[in-house]
Design a protein around this motif. Structure first.
Motif, PDB file in Angstrom:
ATOM      1  N   PRO A  56      -5.417  -2.902  -7.223  1.00 45.34           N
ATOM      2  CA  PRO A  56      -4.217  -2.510  -7.987  1.00 45.34           C
ATOM      3  C   PRO A  56      -4.489  -2.282  -9.471  1.00 45.34           C
ATOM      4  O   PRO A  56      -3.891  -1.396 -10.083  1.00 45.34           O
ATOM      5  CB  PRO A  56      -3.262  -3.690  -7.782  1.00 45.34           C
ATOM      6  N   ILE A  57      -5.400  -3.043 -10.034  1.00 43.85           N
ATOM      7  CA  ILE A  57      -5.758  -2.843 -11.446  1.00 43.85           C
ATOM      8  C   ILE A  57      -6.416  -1.479 -11.626  1.00 43.85           C
ATOM      9  O   ILE A  57      -6.087  -0.731 -12.552  1.00 43.85           O
ATOM     10  CB  ILE A  57      -6.686  -3.969 -11.937  1.00 43.85           C
ATOM     11  N   ILE A  58      -7.321  -1.137 -10.730  1.00 45.16           N
ATOM     12  CA  ILE A  58      -8.011   0.156 -10.812  1.00 45.16           C
ATOM     13  C   ILE A  58      -7.020   1.301 -10.633  1.00 45.16           C
ATOM     14  O   ILE A  58      -7.043   2.272 -11.393  1.00 45.16           O
ATOM     15  CB  ILE A  58      -9.135   0.234  -9.767  1.00 45.16           C
ATOM     16  N   VAL A  59      -6.151   1.200  -9.644  1.00 44.35           N
ATOM     17  CA  VAL A  59      -5.185   2.279  -9.391  1.00 44.35           C
ATOM     18  C   VAL A  59      -4.255   2.457 -10.583  1.00 44.35           C
ATOM     19  O   VAL A  59      -4.001   3.586 -11.024  1.00 44.35           O
ATOM     20  CB  VAL A  59      -4.389   2.005  -8.092  1.00 44.35           C
ATOM     21  N   ALA A  60      -3.745   1.369 -11.131  1.00 46.22           N
ATOM     22  CA  ALA A  60      -2.856   1.472 -12.292  1.00 46.22           C
ATOM     23  C   ALA A  60      -3.577   2.096 -13.483  1.00 46.22           C
ATOM     24  O   ALA A  60      -3.023   2.971 -14.171  1.00 46.22           O
ATOM     25  CB  ALA A  60      -2.311   0.094 -12.659  1.00 46.22           C
ATOM     26  N   CYS A  61      -4.802   1.680 -13.722  1.00 42.96           N
ATOM     27  CA  CYS A  61      -5.575   2.269 -14.825  1.00 42.96           C
ATOM     28  C   CYS A  61      -5.836   3.753 -14.599  1.00 42.96           C
ATOM     29  O   CYS A  61      -5.785   4.548 -15.547  1.00 42.96           O
ATOM     30  CB  CYS A  61      -6.893   1.527 -15.008  1.00 42.96           C
TER      31      CYS A  61
END
Length: 78
Positions: A56-61
């Protein structure tokens, strides 16, 4: 009386290969930094649990930072 509309402007489609290359250049460092940051905090976790936090951190970034920056800064090269 006939009104004619201006001809539609042709826009050049971005190269998918170049876009993929720019995304790779943005995502690779992000994933690498996240792995180094998360491994000490999640040393005893299973890989699927670590990924549950990391993805989720990667997708949001990607959605809110990396891809808009690529589109803004690299548009002339795509």
């Amino acid at each position: 009386m006939s009104t004619t509309s201006p001809p539609p402007q042709l826009t050049r489609r971005p190269s998918r290969f170049r876009f993929a290359l720019f995304v790779f250049c943005g995502v690779y460092p992000l994933v690498t930094v996240l792995l180094y940051a998360l491994i000490p905090l999640t040393r005893d976790w299973e890989i699927w649990q670590r990924n549950l936090v990391m993805v989720p951190i990667i997708v949001a970034c990607m959605v809110y930072v990396i891809i808009p920056q690529i589109q803004r800064r690299c548009a002339r090269w795509m």
